[in-house]
Motif scaffolding. Structure first.
Motif, short mmCIF file in Angstrom:
data_model
loop_
_atom_site.label_atom_id
_atom_site.label_comp_id
_atom_site.label_asym_id
_atom_site.label_seq_id
_atom_site.Cartn_x
_atom_site.Cartn_y
_atom_site.Cartn_z
N THR A 187 6.28 -7.39 -14.87
CA THR A 187 6.39 -5.98 -14.51
C THR A 187 7.58 -5.79 -13.59
O THR A 187 8.09 -6.76 -13.01
CB THR A 187 5.11 -5.48 -13.81
N THR A 188 8.04 -4.57 -13.48
CA THR A 188 9.07 -4.23 -12.50
C THR A 188 8.48 -3.42 -11.35
O THR A 188 9.21 -2.96 -10.48
CB THR A 188 10.20 -3.42 -13.15
N CYS A 189 7.17 -3.26 -11.32
CA CYS A 189 6.48 -2.56 -10.24
C CYS A 189 6.25 -3.54 -9.10
O CYS A 189 5.74 -4.65 -9.31
CB CYS A 189 5.15 -1.99 -10.73
N ASN A 190 6.62 -3.17 -7.87
CA ASN A 190 6.55 -4.08 -6.75
C ASN A 190 5.23 -4.01 -5.99
O ASN A 190 5.13 -4.56 -4.88
CB ASN A 190 7.71 -3.82 -5.78
N LEU A 191 4.22 -3.35 -6.53
CA LEU A 191 2.93 -3.28 -5.86
C LEU A 191 2.09 -4.52 -6.18
O LEU A 191 2.23 -5.12 -7.25
CB LEU A 191 2.17 -2.03 -6.31
#
Length: 841
Positions: A187-191
């Motif tokens: 993913t490219t989501c940093n959460l």
């Protein structure tokens, strides 16, 4: 704890060698006081370790290749029997370029392995999750097993950043520059709990190169969506790398199904790159683009874009069938000022087919632009010298009329202002004549004009116009009578041509024809002027009022300029030609078709006058007890100007110009310019030697007016605090709004109808929340009663995604576009797009 470790060391004396006694004492030393010291483990065993390929434990005795440094916050325990060191609480281990931090670390001295994991607090929360870093490889995990010598490991519950993306893995096997992941997500989501991910049972990471997956599917908010691929490939190389540019797909009502912006990217070097892309439509249209960029740090940078297209609309059997072939060139080049401070080269080229942006989908700004301009320029200055030199090539193009003008070349040589009478060493007060300055500028131009489709067709070289223009201004200024500034000046210009004209009357056709006369001619022109100006200040003060004072500044200017009549035969610039059979003659300039023109006709001895006014006031704010004063502008400028020609035999007074400019409340700006003619006109709009006051009982006649008003509102909410210092929530919505009104009026004569244009324009944006933003722009023509180009845009920040909706409902470029896409460029093709272009209406 220190005593326990000491006793443990004594046991080692009886069970092992003297070497282990020394090792135990070192551990005692590392855990005294607050247990924050560091130590090393070196040469613990003598044989090398052979780790099994699929395990981070096991093997035989061996030596550490380098020093191992460690520390722990809470406690440190050494199991001398099993040769294991246990570190508890914010433990750190460093070995060569490997660093590890966790709440629990166990180091096996015999097998040269370690085990790291988290711990749980009294509430059951995980603390001290292991953080591993080695060279550029960094990740966190629930459990890490690592071998010091082979630098291999097995990891559980990993979370690592790779380029623009993040990888979650259930189990990871690390081998040098390779990582094998079982049940992983990209993913490219940093959460920690990402909004979306691409899930695969198998992933392989080749550090700084690429990420490869097996069969993968997309999940959003942990919900799988019906979008799967047999394999996945994600570039992970830092810097430039060549590769395929995947096209976008869709459908156009007029052009058919399409693949757009597909091609190949060439990462040539750190200084150059090239992208070749193209569009293909199922109904026969296509286009191609070349994007070339170059950059040399501290020297120059630029880009070159070449575009061509063939757009086919309708079918050959239908009357609206058309095939349009277009091209366009963009080139920008910028030089770093520090590269060559005395020599600068720049380029800004915009040229192509007049209908390129109408036949090809582009930005609204490109579609609405009806002029293209280009400039390629080189300039040079000479250190310590007053000279300068420049060479330029210019191009201008009107897409509506299809007129094109090309200037190639334009050469300029000049000398900056010199003071020939100025003393090299000034002592005492400067003399008035020392302020006299002179400069020079020579300009050569070669220009060709024509239609963009035929400018270089036929005998185009004969349509070129060229010439050289010299100008020498001389001026100075001096103070007279303490409060006045006297500024005399003389201007001389000379124009050189290799071609002039001669007109002759043809009695057979009762018309005038023009011949071209080849040969060198010089057109000379000069004028002299002097001006006198000063400033007059006035102040009116108030008491017992918010308004403390009003200041008025008047700047009157009186000038006189003289120019002889260059249509006189003495100057050899004008000739006469018969116009009809009755023998009437008129004067004409032999330079009237020349590039720079020729000397003007008519003697002038102008007495000019200008009066400029500035009006301001100082006032106290309504609710301010600090005594501060605010300056408020009433009129930034209110001026009147005109001139009187003493040398003219009639109609000596010029048109009177009035202008006003001010801004109110830092939000409202007002501008107005008007022109009044004191003379009447005849039916041909020619000025007559009779005043309006004597004929029409009015001082002057309004011939033109322009009024504009701009209103700007900007709302930026600021956090407020209560009396207790707590921050209060502001419910104000940030927004900006600009509103303008323009009025144009023109009526040069009472015999002509007036022309009035009134337009209203507005644009702005509203941020409903920090993630929602609306922008809009529109205008309305009050005379034509129609709307101008109108656009509405809606943007939503979805953290790792973004959504935008653009809509142009009115004007010649109506379209709408909706898109939801991932922000990161590595997944730029993961998007959903729906649109309808202007040619699909």
């Amino acid at each position: 704890m220190c005593c326990q470790l000491y006793k443990m060391g004594l046991q080692v004396v009886f069970l092992n060698t003297v070497f282990l006694i020394t090792l135990g004492l070192l551990f005692v030393q590392s855990s005294d006081l607050n247990a924050q010291s560091t130590d090393s483990i070196a040469n613990a065993t003598k044989d090398s370790l052979q780790l099994l390929p699929d395990s981070a434990s096991g093997g035989s005795e061996g030596d550490f290749k380098s020093k191992v440094e460690y520390s722990a916050r809470d406690s440190l325990f050494f199991d001398a029997v099993n040769m294991v060191v246990y570190l508890y609480g914010n433990a750190h281990v460093k070995y060569e370029d490997m660093q590890l931090q966790a709440d629990y670390i166990a180091v096996n001295l015999e097998n040269k392995t370690l085990l790291a994991s988290f711990m749980t607090d009294s509430s059951g929360n995980k603390t001290g999750i292991p953080e591993f870093s080695q060279a550029e490889d960094k990740f966190t995990a629930e459990e890490i097993k690592y071998n010091f010598n082979t630098r291999k490991g097995r990891i559980r519950g990993v979370y690592t950043e790779q380029g623009e993306g993040y990888i979650f893995g259930q189990t990871v096997k690390k081998l040098d520059d390779y990582e094998f992941i079982h049940n992983g997500r990209y993913t490219t989501c940093n959460l920690p709990h990402p909004h979306y991910s691409i899930n695969a049972s198998k992933l392989k990471i080749i550090n700084n190169r690429k990420i490869i997956t097996g069969p993968a599917y997309l999940s959003i908010a942990d919900v799988p969506v019906p979008l799967a691929v047999p394999f996945g490939y994600f570039p992970n190389r830092k810097g430039q790398s060549s590769g395929i540019i995947f096209p976008a797909y869709g459908e156009s009502d007029d052009l058919g199904f399409f693949l757009k912006n597909g091609g190949y990217y060439f990462g040539i070097s750190d200084y150059l790159d090239l992208a070749l892309t193209g569009d293909a439509y199922s109904k026969g249209s296509y286009s191609a683009q070349s994007f070339f960029r170059y950059a040399w740090r501290y020297h120059f940078n630029g880009n070159l874009v070449l575009s061509m297209s063939r757009i086919k609309l309708s079918e050959p059997e239908l009357p609206d069938y058309s095939v349009n072939r277009d091209f366009f060139i963009r080139w920008t080049h910028n030089q770093d000022p520090k590269a060559r401070p005395h020599s600068v080269f720049t380029a800004n080229v915009n040229a192509g087919s007049s209908r390129y942006f109408r036949n090809n989908v582009s930005t609204p700004d490109n579609f609405l632009t009806n002029t293209f301009q280009s400039s390629i320029a080189w300039s040079k200055t000479f250190p310590g010298k007053p000279y300068f030199l420049s060479a330029t090539a210019n191009h201008s193009q009107n897409t509506q009329t299809r007129d094109m003008s090309i200037t190639l070349p334009q050469l300029t040589f000049g000398v900056n202002r010199l003071y020939p009478f100025k003393r090299k060493v000034i002592t005492g007060k400067q003399k008035w004549y020392e302020k006299a300055g002179v400069s020079y500028q020579g300009n050569f131009q070669n220009v060709i004009n024509g239609k963009d489709t035929s400018i270089f067709k036929g005998n185009w070289s004969h349509r070129m116009r060229n010439g050289i223009q010299h100008s020498i201004p001389i001026s100075t200024s001096l103070q007279v009578m303490r409060h006045f500034t006297l500024s005399p000046s003389v201007n001389y210009s000379e124009k050189w041509y290799m071609r002039t004209i001669e007109k002759q009357y043809d009695p057979t056709t009762n018309s005038i024809f023009t011949d071209t006369v080849n040969g060198f001619k010089a057109a000379r022109e000069f004028n002299a002027a002097v001006s006198l100006n000063t400033r007059i200040y006035g102040m009116f003060q108030f008491t017992q009022s918010r308004i403390q004072a009003i200041r008025h500044v008047m700047t009157p200017t009186l000038s006189f300029s003289y120019k002889p009549d260059f249509s006189d035969a003495f100057w050899n610039s004008y000739k006469t030609v018969q116009t009809n059979a009755e023998g009437e003659e008129i004067k004409y300039s032999i330079y009237e078709q020349s590039l720079f023109g020729g000397p003007s006709a008519g003697k002038q001895a102008l007495i000019g006058f200008t009066l400029d006014n500035n009006l301001e006031m100082k006032m106290k704010p309504a609710r301010d007890t600090s005594g501060s004063v605010k300056k408020v502008k009433i009129f930034e400028s209110l001026s009147v100007s005109g001139n009187y020609n003493v040398a003219a035999d009639s109609v000596r007074l010029s048109v009177i110009s009035l202008a006003a400019r001010t801004s109110l409340f830092d939000k409202l700006s007002l501008n107005a310019t008007t022109s009044f003619d004191p003379y009447i006109t005849d039916s041909l709009s020619r000025r007559m030697n009779s005043f309006e006051a004597g004929v029409n009982n009015r001082i002057a006649r309004l011939t033109s007016a322009n009024f504009s008003a701009g209103f700007n509102v900007l709302n930026q909410p600021q956090s407020e605090r209560s009396k207790e210092g707590e921050e209060l929530i502001s419910y104000n919505v940030p927004f900006s709004l600009y509103f303008s009104y323009n009025l144009y009026y023109i009526k040069p004569s009472d015999y002509l109808d007036k022309q009035v244009t009134q337009t209203i324009n507005f644009n702005g944006d509203i941020s409903l929340t920090k993630n929602w933003k609306i922008t809009f722009s529109s205008g309305y023509d009050l005379k034509q009663k129609n709307w101008s180009y109108t656009s509405l845009s809606l943007y939503r920040d979805l953290h790792c995604w973004e959504m935008r909706f653009n809509w142009v409902p009115l004007g010649g470029y109506t379209y709408w576009n909706f898109q939801v896409n991932v922000k990161a460029s590595v997944l730029q093709d993961l998007k959903l797009t729906k649109k309808k272009d202007y040619y699909d209406q």
